[in-house]
Scaffold this motif. Structure first.
Motif, PDB file in Angstrom:
ATOM      1  N   MET A   1       3.111  -9.914  -4.911  1.00  0.00           N
ATOM      2  CA  MET A   1       2.814  -9.824  -3.502  1.00  0.00           C
ATOM      3  C   MET A   1       1.363 -10.263  -3.286  1.00  0.00           C
ATOM      4  N   SER A   2       1.159 -11.090  -2.297  1.00  0.00           N
ATOM      5  CA  SER A   2      -0.198 -11.572  -2.029  1.00  0.00           C
ATOM      6  C   SER A   2      -1.067 -10.427  -1.491  1.00  0.00           C
ATOM      7  N   THR A   3      -2.357 -10.592  -1.623  1.00  0.00           N
ATOM      8  CA  THR A   3      -3.299  -9.568  -1.180  1.00  0.00           C
ATOM      9  C   THR A   3      -3.171  -9.312   0.316  1.00  0.00           C
ATOM     10  N   HIS A   4      -2.970 -10.383   1.076  1.00  0.00           N
ATOM     11  CA  HIS A   4      -2.835 -10.248   2.533  1.00  0.00           C
ATOM     12  C   HIS A   4      -1.587  -9.436   2.885  1.00  0.00           C
TER      13      HIS A   4
ATOM     14  N   LYS B   1       1.029  -4.356   4.575  1.00  0.00           N
ATOM     15  CA  LYS B   1       2.013  -3.310   4.300  1.00  0.00           C
ATOM     16  C   LYS B   1       1.327  -1.951   4.208  1.00  0.00           C
ATOM     17  N   PHE B   2       0.203  -1.908   3.494  1.00  0.00           N
ATOM     18  CA  PHE B   2      -0.537  -0.655   3.359  1.00  0.00           C
ATOM     19  C   PHE B   2      -1.020  -0.157   4.721  1.00  0.00           C
TER      20      PHE B   2
ATOM     21  N   THR C   1      -5.437  10.448  -1.973  1.00  0.00           N
ATOM     22  CA  THR C   1      -4.008  10.292  -1.702  1.00  0.00           C
ATOM     23  C   THR C   1      -3.673   8.855  -1.347  1.00  0.00           C
ATOM     24  N   TYR C   2      -4.436   8.268  -0.441  1.00  0.00           N
ATOM     25  CA  TYR C   2      -4.136   6.902  -0.011  1.00  0.00           C
ATOM     26  C   TYR C   2      -4.545   5.854  -1.047  1.00  0.00           C
ATOM     27  N   ILE C   3      -5.499   6.162  -1.885  1.00  0.00           N
ATOM     28  CA  ILE C   3      -5.809   5.254  -3.002  1.00  0.00           C
ATOM     29  C   ILE C   3      -4.623   5.200  -3.951  1.00  0.00           C
ATOM     30  N   GLU C   4      -4.052   6.363  -4.226  1.00  0.00           N
ATOM     31  CA  GLU C   4      -2.865   6.425  -5.087  1.00  0.00           C
ATOM     32  C   GLU C   4      -1.703   5.651  -4.469  1.00  0.00           C
ATOM     33  N   LEU C   5      -1.513   5.805  -3.165  1.00  0.00           N
ATOM     34  CA  LEU C   5      -0.451   5.068  -2.469  1.00  0.00           C
ATOM     35  C   LEU C   5      -0.673   3.567  -2.587  1.00  0.00           C
ATOM     36  N   TYR C   6      -1.896   3.125  -2.410  1.00  0.00           N
ATOM     37  CA  TYR C   6      -2.215   1.701  -2.508  1.00  0.00           C
ATOM     38  C   TYR C   6      -1.839   1.162  -3.886  1.00  0.00           C
ATOM     39  N   LYS C   7      -2.151   1.925  -4.923  1.00  0.00           N
ATOM     40  CA  LYS C   7      -1.815   1.499  -6.289  1.00  0.00           C
ATOM     41  C   LYS C   7      -0.305   1.395  -6.472  1.00  0.00           C
ATOM     42  N   VAL C   8       0.422   2.319  -5.879  1.00  0.00           N
ATOM     43  CA  VAL C   8       1.887   2.297  -5.980  1.00  0.00           C
ATOM     44  C   VAL C   8       2.446   1.062  -5.269  1.00  0.00           C
ATOM     45  N   ILE C   9       1.940   0.780  -4.083  1.00  0.00           N
ATOM     46  CA  ILE C   9       2.391  -0.406  -3.338  1.00  0.00           C
ATOM     47  C   ILE C   9       2.031  -1.677  -4.100  1.00  0.00           C
ATOM     48  N   GLN C  10       0.875  -1.683  -4.692  1.00  0.00           N
ATOM     49  CA  GLN C  10       0.398  -2.837  -5.463  1.00  0.00           C
ATOM     50  C   GLN C  10       1.334  -3.130  -6.640  1.00  0.00           C
ATOM     51  N   ASN C  11       1.929  -2.096  -7.208  1.00  0.00           N
ATOM     52  CA  ASN C  11       2.849  -2.265  -8.335  1.00  0.00           C
ATOM     53  C   ASN C  11       4.288  -2.541  -7.901  1.00  0.00           C
ATOM     54  N   ASN C  12       4.491  -2.766  -6.600  1.00  0.00           N
ATOM     55  CA  ASN C  12       5.810  -3.086  -6.030  1.00  0.00           C
ATOM     56  C   ASN C  12       6.867  -2.037  -6.323  1.00  0.00           C
ATOM     57  N   ARG C  13       6.479  -0.797  -6.363  1.00  0.00           N
ATOM     58  CA  ARG C  13       7.438   0.279  -6.592  1.00  0.00           C
ATOM     59  C   ARG C  13       8.267   0.493  -5.328  1.00  0.00           C
TER      60      ARG C  13
END
Length: 103
Positions: free
Chosen positions: A1-4, A9-10, A42-54
């Motif tokens: 997923m691109s950074t943009h 999404k985040f 909490t939201y940093i953790e969410l960002y990491k999860v989204i970044q990993n395409n979970r």
């Protein structure tokens, strides 16, 4: 997923879930000063999860689960810090004071 796309999404999830998540964290925290740290973590953790395409079906309940774990971890760590040992030189005994029990 691109950074943009990742950021879009985040941001969308953040705006949809922030108010409820903030209320939850405020209700569970011992002090309002702790809320900012916990919500940020909490939201940093969410960002990491989204970044990993979970794949997540319900972001709101997933974020609350993250927040719950962050609160437990935060206060578990701080509870250890709030204990002070006082050493007496004469009898070499250690006395512990629980700062939360002070009146």
């Amino acid at each position: 997923m691109s950074t943009h796309k990742l950021l879009k999404k985040f941001e969308k999830i953040y705006h949809e879930t922030y108010a409820y998540t903030l209320k939850y964290i405020i209700c569970k925290c011992n002090a309002l000063n702790d809320v900012d740290d916990i919500i940020q973590e909490t939201y940093i953790e969410l960002y990491k999860v989204i970044q990993n395409n979970r794949k997540i079906d319900n972001y709101q309940s997933y974020i609350i689960t993250i927040a719950k774990n962050k609160i437990i971890k935060y206060y578990g760590f701080n509870k250890k810090i709030d204990t002070i040992s006082i050493f007496q030189e004469k009898d070499d005994k250690s006395y512990t004071i629980d700062l939360d029990a002070r009146n």
